[in-house]
Design a protein around this motif. Sequence first.
Motif, short mmCIF file in Angstrom:
data_model
loop_
_atom_site.label_atom_id
_atom_site.label_comp_id
_atom_site.label_asym_id
_atom_site.label_seq_id
_atom_site.Cartn_x
_atom_site.Cartn_y
_atom_site.Cartn_z
N UNK A 118 0.85 -1.18 0.00
CA UNK A 118 0.00 0.00 0.00
C UNK A 118 0.89 1.23 0.00
N UNK A 119 0.76 2.07 -1.02
CA UNK A 119 1.58 3.27 -1.16
C UNK A 119 0.71 4.51 -1.12
N UNK A 120 1.29 5.64 -0.77
CA UNK A 120 0.50 6.88 -0.81
C UNK A 120 0.10 7.20 -2.25
N UNK A 121 -1.10 7.71 -2.48
CA UNK A 121 -1.48 8.09 -3.84
C UNK A 121 -0.50 9.12 -4.41
N UNK A 122 -0.29 9.04 -5.69
CA UNK A 122 0.61 9.98 -6.34
C UNK A 122 0.12 11.42 -6.15
N UNK A 123 1.05 12.27 -5.82
CA UNK A 123 0.70 13.68 -5.68
C UNK A 123 0.34 14.25 -7.06
N UNK A 124 -0.63 15.13 -7.08
CA UNK A 124 -0.99 15.79 -8.32
C UNK A 124 0.05 16.86 -8.62
N UNK A 125 0.77 16.67 -9.69
CA UNK A 125 1.82 17.62 -10.06
C UNK A 125 1.21 18.80 -10.81
N UNK A 126 1.34 20.01 -10.30
CA UNK A 126 0.82 21.16 -11.05
C UNK A 126 1.63 21.39 -12.31
N UNK A 184 -0.98 24.43 -6.65
CA UNK A 184 -1.78 24.48 -7.87
C UNK A 184 -2.92 25.47 -7.84
N UNK A 185 -2.99 26.35 -6.84
CA UNK A 185 -4.04 27.36 -6.74
C UNK A 185 -3.40 28.74 -6.86
N UNK A 186 -3.81 29.48 -7.89
CA UNK A 186 -3.23 30.79 -8.15
C UNK A 186 -4.37 31.81 -8.30
N UNK A 187 -4.83 32.35 -7.18
CA UNK A 187 -6.03 33.21 -7.22
C UNK A 187 -5.85 34.48 -8.04
N UNK A 188 -4.61 34.94 -8.19
CA UNK A 188 -4.36 36.17 -8.95
C UNK A 188 -3.28 35.92 -9.98
N UNK A 189 -3.40 36.62 -11.11
CA UNK A 189 -2.36 36.55 -12.14
C UNK A 189 -1.13 37.27 -11.60
N UNK A 190 -0.04 36.56 -11.47
CA UNK A 190 1.14 37.06 -10.75
C UNK A 190 2.37 37.03 -11.65
N UNK A 191 3.14 38.11 -11.57
CA UNK A 191 4.49 38.12 -12.14
C UNK A 191 5.47 38.38 -11.01
N UNK A 192 6.74 38.16 -11.27
CA UNK A 192 7.74 38.19 -10.20
C UNK A 192 8.75 39.29 -10.48
N UNK A 193 8.85 40.19 -9.51
CA UNK A 193 9.66 41.40 -9.66
C UNK A 193 11.12 41.05 -9.94
N UNK A 194 11.68 41.70 -10.93
CA UNK A 194 13.07 41.48 -11.28
C UNK A 194 13.30 40.38 -12.30
N UNK A 195 12.26 39.60 -12.61
CA UNK A 195 12.40 38.52 -13.58
C UNK A 195 11.75 38.85 -14.92
#
Length: 616
Positions: A131-139, A243-254
């Motif tokens: 018995x193994x843990x269910x596979x994590x859902x990869x985002x 896997x939850x991104x409530x707002x459209x996000x960009x990252x400063x400096x990138x």
Amino acid sequence: MPVQRTFFGLAIPGSRRMPPRRILFVLSLIGTFAVFGLLITIPSKISGSVVPATPEESPAKKSGFRIPKPKFHKPKLSNFRLPSVYNPFRPAAHAPPSGANSTSGDDSWLPDWKWLHPFSSSITLDESRAVLPPLRKRPPIYTFYDTGLKRDAVTLAAEHKLLLIWRRAWWAKGFRPVILGHPEAMKNPLYQTLQTRQLNKKLEEDVARWLSWGHMGTGIFTDYLVLPMGPYDDPLLTYLRRGKYPKLTRYDGLGNAVFSGENTAIEGALRMALDSTTLNTSSSFLEVVPKSTFEVDGHHDSLAYYDPVTIAKKYKVIGEKMAKEETKAEGFALLPQLINSHLHNTFQNTFSGGIAVLKPNPEHTTALVEPALQVATLLAQCPDSPIPASCPPNRSCKPCVSSLAISTPEIFRNASSIYTIGTVPHPYTFVSLTKSKDNIDVAFIRRKTKRDPWILGATDELLEKDVGGEPRLIKFKEAIASEWGRFHSLWLTPEKDLPESLGWHFGFALPMKEVLQPTSTSSVPGSPTKTSSTKSADSNAPAAGELNKERERLKNARGAVRSKFRHQLVIKEAVEAWNLADTEAWRFASAFRAQCEKELELWEEEERKYAGGETD
């Protein structure tokens, strides 16, 4: 000749005709079960009664006298219920159905949230199924690669290496990397609108990236030169894995390199850009979309971006070559090796306490842990790099000037700064090596060996010495398959060869061709040239002659465990029954590694048909 029974020295008459004691014991056991079965089947109520059936038939009733009902003493056994799990006569139960992709070779498993139950067979009803843990859902995390551009052979090869490095690094951090291109952009309904706008080639490429992302939907979008350079449990990486991104996000400096958001927000940004009257005169997608569209996140210490400006500033050896047209391809070809060395160096900085190769019985198990020691050596040594003393662009580091320490502790230690490589043997293999015995029989197992010696030794520090195998199995399974354990350890089984895809577990390339396989019986040919630089090797290593005997014995034990001959199967099953906890630990570790390999294999098979999805 019949045996004469005596009692205090006096002969018992007729004892010569008595059956042997073993038969008497069997008969008494049968009698005990018969009495017990009779007692539990006594009805809860006695149906008989001496009172007349009806009042009209009772003369006492007519005369006005009441005859008291007779009282019987009834044994209170009617409420006794034998638990069904212990009832040998209970009805048979169906085993849980096998899910898709839950087998690999001799390993089979059941994904279930009850994976921390000590013994899998109580859930699967199958002794050979873990018995193994269910596979994590990869985002999903996406990047864009235009296959239509013309490139020279050197640049094309370098880009394919960079795409492979990008996929491998993000996979190791728990994501599902996907390479997109113009085919995905053309599937977006808004692509027709793009065709009506006369845009310069650079801006059209930028909008096409967003269209391909919009077609796929919710997720993360990065340039393939953005790599995760940080520990697995970094706050940003942990947030992105949800896997939850409530707002459209960009990252400063990138700049235009990293975004995260939901499907509706991505589509909204695309519509605003394509409807903008300033689109034709803009130089990038971000110039067209209002700044309020994005939430800006300045905390991204775990992300490294190898853009041309950063390369020219921090890695001048490569930047100077890329600045010249005649050496641009040559400089770009050095970038994959530089990035891979930074990923390796980040691992070493994360586990600055060194690498522990678990070795519960140090006297006769050097051949058992030999492959793990080889992997540890490759992890501990300084990686090849065009700029050896350099650090990733996102963080300061301790450059690799000498190899990490490698230790061989007898017990598993739960330390965050130490990376553990464990080798979990089958009980038959462990007995064969520790007892220096090639031919094992049932009598030897029962009389000359202790139960569950491997897990008792490995978990001696985690629990008290008088604690049994079940609590130890729970701790052991947590060390392997928990979120913390996956990042801090690697668990192997000596009955299998080392998987060639270990680089996907760590997130950077390892020279796996130099790693010794367990089937070898020679000395250590092909060992890495930097092996001697390790600070601490196996201090319990035997002499060369004894080590070769261990290797030969290990080879024979592997064959015995895999054997399908009836006699060998009987001995193997007897060893497993005598060492239930060790067998469960081996089966769990073997199935968990097989599950990880199966997940990677299926994903690679799916991505191979798309551009840029080639493997190493």
